[in-house]
Write a protein that holds these residues in place. Structure first.
Motif, short mmCIF file in Angstrom:
data_model
loop_
_atom_site.label_atom_id
_atom_site.label_comp_id
_atom_site.label_asym_id
_atom_site.label_seq_id
_atom_site.Cartn_x
_atom_site.Cartn_y
_atom_site.Cartn_z
N ASN A 130 0.84 -1.19 0.00
CA ASN A 130 0.00 0.00 0.00
C ASN A 130 0.88 1.25 0.00
O ASN A 130 1.48 1.59 1.02
CB ASN A 130 -0.91 -0.04 1.24
N ALA A 131 0.93 1.92 -1.14
CA ALA A 131 1.79 3.10 -1.29
C ALA A 131 1.39 4.21 -0.32
O ALA A 131 2.25 4.92 0.20
CB ALA A 131 1.74 3.61 -2.72
N ASN A 132 0.09 4.37 -0.05
CA ASN A 132 -0.35 5.40 0.88
C ASN A 132 0.12 5.10 2.29
O ASN A 132 0.52 6.00 3.03
CB ASN A 132 -1.87 5.55 0.86
N ALA A 133 0.06 3.84 2.68
CA ALA A 133 0.53 3.45 4.01
C ALA A 133 2.03 3.66 4.14
O ALA A 133 2.52 4.13 5.17
CB ALA A 133 0.18 1.99 4.29
N CYS A 134 2.76 3.35 3.08
CA CYS A 134 4.20 3.55 3.09
C CYS A 134 4.54 5.04 3.21
O CYS A 134 5.43 5.42 3.97
CB CYS A 134 4.81 2.95 1.83
N SER A 135 3.80 5.86 2.49
CA SER A 135 4.00 7.30 2.56
C SER A 135 3.69 7.82 3.97
O SER A 135 4.44 8.65 4.51
CB SER A 135 3.12 8.00 1.54
N GLN A 170 6.52 6.95 6.23
CA GLN A 170 7.69 7.81 6.00
C GLN A 170 7.50 9.18 6.63
O GLN A 170 8.45 9.77 7.14
CB GLN A 170 7.97 7.94 4.51
N GLN A 171 6.28 9.70 6.61
CA GLN A 171 6.00 11.02 7.17
C GLN A 171 5.98 11.02 8.69
O GLN A 171 6.47 11.95 9.32
CB GLN A 171 4.69 11.56 6.62
N ASP A 172 5.38 9.99 9.27
CA ASP A 172 5.26 9.91 10.73
C ASP A 172 5.17 8.44 11.15
O ASP A 172 4.08 7.91 11.37
CB ASP A 172 4.02 10.67 11.21
N PRO A 173 6.34 7.78 11.22
CA PRO A 173 6.33 6.34 11.48
C PRO A 173 5.62 5.95 12.77
O PRO A 173 4.86 4.98 12.79
CB PRO A 173 7.80 5.96 11.55
N GLN A 174 5.83 6.70 13.83
CA GLN A 174 5.23 6.33 15.11
C GLN A 174 3.70 6.38 15.04
O GLN A 174 3.01 5.49 15.53
CB GLN A 174 5.75 7.22 16.23
N LYS A 175 3.16 7.42 14.43
CA LYS A 175 1.71 7.54 14.29
C LYS A 175 1.17 6.41 13.41
O LYS A 175 0.16 5.79 13.75
CB LYS A 175 1.32 8.89 13.71
N GLN A 235 9.55 -0.08 18.26
CA GLN A 235 10.97 0.15 18.49
C GLN A 235 11.82 -0.72 17.57
O GLN A 235 12.85 -0.28 17.07
CB GLN A 235 11.33 -0.11 19.96
N ALA A 236 11.38 -1.94 17.34
CA ALA A 236 12.12 -2.84 16.45
C ALA A 236 12.17 -2.26 15.04
O ALA A 236 13.23 -2.24 14.41
CB ALA A 236 11.48 -4.22 16.44
#
Length: 69
Positions: free
Chosen positions: A14-19, A22-27, A40-41
């Motif tokens: 899913n390109a949107n999920a990947c984007s 990339q923008q806010d990994p924790q969220k 954390q991993a």
């Protein structure tokens, strides 16, 4: 609750999920339902740590387009 492997597959498919990752990994990871240990991993970029949490060897870990890997 989805698991770490589900998240990696989700990002790979899913390109949107990947984007969003990339923008806010924790969220993105929290919204998906990953635990703090799983997050954390991923953030560590350590394939061995991620593979261990999934229960496979790092050679078996699918290759996803995630900047940390």
């Amino acid at each position: 609750m989805p698991g770490l492997l589900d998240y990696l597959n989700h990002l790979d498919q899913n390109a949107n999920a990947c984007s969003a990752h990339q923008q806010d990994p924790q969220k993105a990871m929290t919204d998906f339902g990953l635990s703090p240990v799983e997050q954390q991993a991923i953030l560590s970029g350590d394939k061995e740590q991620v593979a261990n949490l999934i229960g496979i060897s790092s050679d078996e870990l699918p290759s996803a387009e995630i900047p940390q890997f």
